[in-house]
Design a protein around this motif. Structure first.
Motif, mmCIF file in Angstrom:
data_model
loop_
_atom_site.group_PDB
_atom_site.id
_atom_site.type_symbol
_atom_site.label_atom_id
_atom_site.label_comp_id
_atom_site.label_asym_id
_atom_site.label_seq_id
_atom_site.Cartn_x
_atom_site.Cartn_y
_atom_site.Cartn_z
ATOM 1 N N LEU A 376 0.830 -1.209 0.000
ATOM 2 C CA LEU A 376 0.000 0.000 0.000
ATOM 3 C C LEU A 376 0.864 1.258 0.000
ATOM 4 N N LEU A 379 2.277 1.648 -3.402
ATOM 5 C CA LEU A 379 1.284 2.079 -4.384
ATOM 6 C C LEU A 379 0.928 3.549 -4.193
ATOM 7 N N ALA A 380 0.860 3.981 -2.937
ATOM 8 C CA ALA A 380 0.564 5.402 -2.688
ATOM 9 C C ALA A 380 1.713 6.269 -3.171
ATOM 10 N N PRO A 383 1.452 7.789 -7.307
ATOM 11 C CA PRO A 383 0.750 9.024 -7.687
ATOM 12 C C PRO A 383 1.195 10.253 -6.903
ATOM 13 N N ILE A 384 1.530 10.077 -5.610
ATOM 14 C CA ILE A 384 1.889 11.257 -4.814
ATOM 15 C C ILE A 384 3.264 11.763 -5.217
ATOM 16 N N PHE A 451 -1.633 3.319 7.573
ATOM 17 C CA PHE A 451 -1.352 3.763 6.206
ATOM 18 C C PHE A 451 -2.366 4.788 5.723
ATOM 19 N N TRP A 452 -3.665 4.463 5.885
ATOM 20 C CA TRP A 452 -4.677 5.395 5.347
ATOM 21 C C TRP A 452 -4.619 6.729 6.045
ATOM 22 N N ALA A 455 -1.391 8.449 4.585
ATOM 23 C CA ALA A 455 -1.444 8.834 3.174
ATOM 24 C C ALA A 455 -2.427 9.978 2.943
ATOM 25 N N ILE A 456 -3.594 9.894 3.568
ATOM 26 C CA ILE A 456 -4.591 10.956 3.329
ATOM 27 C C ILE A 456 -4.163 12.238 4.047
#
Lengths: 647, 341
Positions: A376, A379-380, A383-384, A451-452, A455-456
């Protein structure tokens, strides 16, 4: 010197910090004594030369520094959350952003990366240890001494306050009369020597210690990235060493290299700093690329796409990284031609970086993607980091940079590169290799929660800064007025920072939770991975591999599992290992005293400890140490125990 | 993976928003230099949005299509070494993008370094902008006046700001008129700008220079040429002259409000390595030259008569030797002493 000049006074928060430092120290000493762990600590950790343990100590220190740097960050975001906030005064804010930068780059990102390199690289190339195990211990302890010296400045004498780039003449004695920037020059110097030694150590390790059959073009991508990073270290860090030495002469011995009088050149410092500073960015980002390459391949169940172009692109990046330094000061007035040259070299870096992005994407194509915590983060990252990359291209354009330079746009850009790049990579690598080192996985459910949040919240924290920059908010402003209109976006950013902090708290809690409750692994390959480090058992025996691996291709373990190409086709032989030594930690201790004495210009202690350094070095040179040999019986016994077989 | 999609939508809408938004200072230019930069920025954002789009589309498609939960249990991903055609594509296209951006960069950089197009034949108004601990001094040698912490300029006339510092490096930035440039202690940097709209524009120091950096803001008031002349006349008649003692105490003060004087400090404290007459004949487009190079050619004049400014009206030949302003008040703030004094 008076006591109130020696200790930092007048700030309730700093008194709190002093009290907590004293209490924590007492608690550690009492705890170690009560549980009779002094001997254990000395034998197993302080004197160890085992690359895995040194790696663990690096990572542990990095996590502590992440906490310190993170608290700095929260305080900064809190101070700027609303206009005219009175939480911090200018001086305190300046010290905090300076130490935030220094700690996050030099004492968090670098040691985290080097820690993972320490744990993983020898295993990936099938070696028993690094080329110079004792030098490796010296590297770690010098880093640690430097980190402690810098952190001490917070309560004794005052922290550096001229920014992590410490531009002259601001950082000169004339404009920064406190000892803060003395700490800067000495703490960075001591840990920088350690880093330079690490670079040399890993170049030799990777070139000379590979297992039979591990050709250069068969090496796992993380090892490749570590090799290239080590080469960059070996070329870039001497520049820092020289620059810091000149800075120290200017500040402590009254020389005039960078001052405003007697022919001093303030721009010379800026040039020297960034000749090191820009390659430094790639020192922390290339291993991150290596980590993502390993993780994306593993969890796509596919080999890395475009292996050769991945290697070539890293080599190209490393060369270009030395040709771009002036883009940090397009606004110094060097004219359109020079700026044009540096714009083009800077933008050129986006080409090999883009190649890597596409190779990762095409590694996933036709793959079988599983969304584990390390995956994860990887993968994040794509794009970031791409946002960080394209804004980097925008900043590279000299003309446009006249409007971005020194603004929050720049701050947003480099956080968009360094956090999804380096920080996500080290967290991903931490989750990925954790079961290798400790024999159990971190909890996946908590890992994904963290993680969430991270990342957010990251995007909530830093995306608004792009707009603040374009609205004219500059970096390093401790306050701003209501009329500027910077308030709402800064408040949003502060909310994001709180979310990030919460994510990291979950992450740390996960470590505690997993130590207690995580099921212990019985096999050394919990992720169904591809590379050699997973071929040995977890936790890893001191000698790494009972039988020297025999490598027949890339992704050696994958070939062994699926194409029936055994790695361990030799027989068990006695293994020679280096023996522990207490001298590295003693050397670093003397270095610490030396640095501290120089910070305050206490000449007698400085001279004595300077001589002490030479004595320790001399005794090391005359050490006769033949290491230890592990017999075949011992190896068989250890292997049986690790596989859970009864004796 | 809904988040990524929404991120993309967010970014695209922001790009659209940006192009029509006037609350964003940098993208709301009031002069040709800032307009060039704003156009450059918007162009690069459009290009980069294209790059992001390609990456995000591939990313979303691959993530949706090849997730493990969708593939069959016995699916074995193929072994792929790479594809030289695909790799050639993603090397070539970025090179083309970088080439285009390089041309744009070099062109726009040399454009903003020069006097704006259409204003070349006007005589520029020279203003020396110097920073000292947390304030800005603006000296108008032509008019013989000086201000602190505010800058008044006529519209539609090229302004040549000559930047230097009495201490740490600062950076003068008026985002709506031009990009920023450093002010340093041992050389003079030139920043060309024109305001083509009357108005008040915020300027600031963007380069961290110590405790008061955040307070180093100043107002730039672009006024009609008539109003500007009136203001100059008014200053000349009403403001007091700036003498060396007062300037020294001014330098030593950390924060002051606005101040106005009917003479400049340049007469007794010239800018570092000033060679303004000579500069016009050099090939340096942006008008700055390493101070060190010029030291031999242009030693600090032994007496003020030799200091040639653009039409300095009030040089008094009977004044004492030029002295660094801060020599007494702050022992080392001295931008001339490196010339061997």
């Amino acid at each position: 010197m008076k006591w109130d000049e020696f200790f930092v006074t007048g700030e309730p928060m700093i008194y709190g910090a002093m009290a907590s430092i004293v209490l924590a120290t007492i608690a550690i000493i009492v705890g170690l004594t009560y549980f009779k762990k002094w001997g254990y600590l000395w034998r197993e950790w302080l004197t160890t030369v085992d690359h895995k343990r040194i790696g663990v100590m690096y990572i542990l220190s990095a996590l502590i520094m992440l906490f310190r740097g993170g608290v700095d960050a929260i305080m900064m975001r809190f101070q700027t959350a609303v206009p005219e906030n009175k939480f911090l005064d200018a001086q305190h804010y300046n010290e905090i952003f300076t130490t935030h930068g220094l700690i996050m780059i030099l004492f968090m990102a670098m040691p985290f990366i080097i820690g993972i390199m320490n744990v993983v690289v020898p295993l990936q190339i099938g070696a028993r240890d690094v080329a110079f195990p004792r030098l490796n211990a010296i590297s770690f302890w010098l880093f640690f001494a430097g980190a402690m010296l810098l952190n001490l400045s917070f309560v004794i004498g005052g922290s550096p306050d001229a920014g992590w780039s410490a531009y002259f003449p601001l950082a000169s004695l004339e404009f920064s009369p406190t000892v803060g920037n003395n700490y800067y020059s000495l703490a960075l110097q001591i840990s920088g020597i350690g880093t330079l030694l690490t670079g040399i150590n890993f170049i030799v390790t990777i070139l000379k210690m590979r297992a039979p059959g591990m050709k250069l073009m068969r090496m796992p991508m993380f090892t490749w990235s570590s090799l290239i990073t080590s080469v960059i270290i070996a070329f870039a860090f001497p520049v820092l060493t020289v620059a810091l030495a000149l800075m120290m002469f200017d500040r402590i011995f009254g020389s005039q290299f960078f001052t405003m009088s007697n022919g001093g050149m303030d721009m010379l410092w800026a040039n020297l700093f960034w000749v090191w500073g820009h390659p430094e960015v790639y020192i922390v980002i290339l291993p991150a690329f290596g980590i993502f390459s390993e993780i994306i391949a593993t969890f796509s169940k596919k080999n890395l796409y475009g292996y050769t172009s991945m290697v070539v692109s890293m080599v190209v990046i490393s060369l270009l990284s030395f040709l771009v330094w002036a883009h940090h000061f397009y606004t110094m007035g060097q004219g359109a031609m020079v700026n044009g040259f540096f714009s083009i070299t800077t933008m050129a870096i986006s080409v090999p970086t883009g190649v890597k992005i596409f190779n990762w994407l095409f590694t996933m194509r036709k793959g079988k993607i599983t969304f584990t915590t390390p995956m994860l983060y990887s993968l994040a990252f794509i794009p970031i980091f791409t946002i960080g990359g394209v804004t980097g291209v925008m900043l590279a354009m000299a003309s446009a940079d006249y409007q971005y330079h020194n603004t929050m746009f720049l701050v947003a850009h480099f956080h968009y590169v360094l956090i999804p790049g380096t920080v996500f990579a080290v967290i991903a690598g931490f989750h990925y290799w954790f079961p290798k080192v400790f024999g159990f996985k971190l909890n996946e459910r908590l890992g994904k929660h963290a993680f969430w949040w991270i990342a957010i919240s990251f995007n909530v924290t830093f995306f608004p800064l792009f707009f603040l920059g374009l609205q004219g908010m500059t970096r390093r402003m401790y306050t701003y007025s209501e009329e500027t209109g910077f308030g709402p976006l800064n408040l949003l950013s502060f909310a994001g920072a709180l979310g990030l902090a919460f994510g990291f708290i979950i992450l740390v809690y996960n470590i505690y939770y997993s130590i207690r409750y995580s099921p212990r692994e019985t096999n050394g390959d919990p992720w169904d991975a591809r590379t050699l480090e997973w071929a040995t058992s977890s936790p890893i025996p001191a000698y790494n591999f009972a039988i020297t691996p025999n490598v027949k291709g890339r992704d050696a373990l994958w070939s062994a599992k699926h194409d029936n190409q055994p790695i361990f086709d030799g027989k068990i032989e006695p293994i020679h290992l280096p023996s522990n030594s207490g001298k590295p930690v003693i050397l670093a201790g003397v270095f610490f005293v030396f640095g501290f004495a120089l910070v305050f210009s206490w000449w007698i202690p400085a001279i004595i400890s300077g001589i002490g350094i030479l004595i320790v070095l001399a005794t090391m040179s005359f050490d006769r140490d033949h290491g230890i040999t592990v017999s075949v019986e011992e190896i068989i016994e250890t292997e049986k125990k690790l596989r859970g077989e009864t004796l | 993976m809904k988040k990524r999609g929404s991120l993309l939508v967010l970014f695209m809408s922001l790009v659209l928003l940006l192009s029509g938004c006037s609350s964003i200072t940098v993208l709301d230019p009031k002069g040709p230099a800032a307009r060039t930069l704003s156009d450059t920025i918007l162009f690069s954002i459009a290009m980069m949005a294209g790059v992001l789009l390609v990456v995000y589309v591939l990313y979303v498609v691959f993530l949706v299509k090849y997730r493990g939960s969708k593939t069959k249990d016995d699916y074995m991903p193929p072994h792929e070494e790479g594809n030289k055609w695909l790799e050639a594509i993603w090397i070539t296209i970025p090179i083309i993008i970088v080439a285009v951006l390089s041309v744009v960069t070099v062109q726009s950089t040399s454009t903003v370094e020069k006097v704006a197009a259409g204003y070349e034949d006007q005589k520029p108004l020279v203003v020396y902008a110097s920073s000292s601990n947390w304030k800005w001094h603006f000296s108008y040698p032509e008019e013989g006046i000086e201000t602190v912490n505010y800058l008044n300029i006529p519209v539609n006339r090229p302004i040549e700001l000559r930047l230097y510092s009495f201490g740490p490096i600062t950076s003068l930035w008026i985002p709506q008129l031009a990009g920023q440039k450093y002010a340093m202690s041992d050389m003079v940097n030139t920043l060309n700008l024109v305001a083509d709209e009357q108005g008040s524009y915020l300027g600031r120091n963007s380069n961290f220079s110590g405790q008061g950096t955040a307070h180093m803001e100043f107002e730039t008031l672009a006024m009609s040429p008539g109003a500007y002349s009136e203001w100059v006349e008014e200053v000349k008649t009403t403001a007091s002259a700036l003498d060396e003692t007062e300037f020294k105490s001014l330098l030593a003060t950390s924060y002051v409000g606005r101040k106005t004087f009917s003479s400049t400090h340049l007469t007794f404290s010239p800018a570092p390595g000033d060679h303004s007459d000579h500069m016009k004949h050099t090939d340096m487009e942006n008008g700055n030259k390493e101070h060190q190079e010029n030291k031999a050619e242009h030693p600090v004049p032994a007496n003020p008569e030799e200091t040639k400014f653009d039409a300095v009206p009030n040089v008094n030949p009977n004044e004492p030797l030029p002295q660094s302003p801060a020599e007494d008040s702050n022992s080392d703030i001295d931008h001339t002493s490196h010339d061997g004094k």
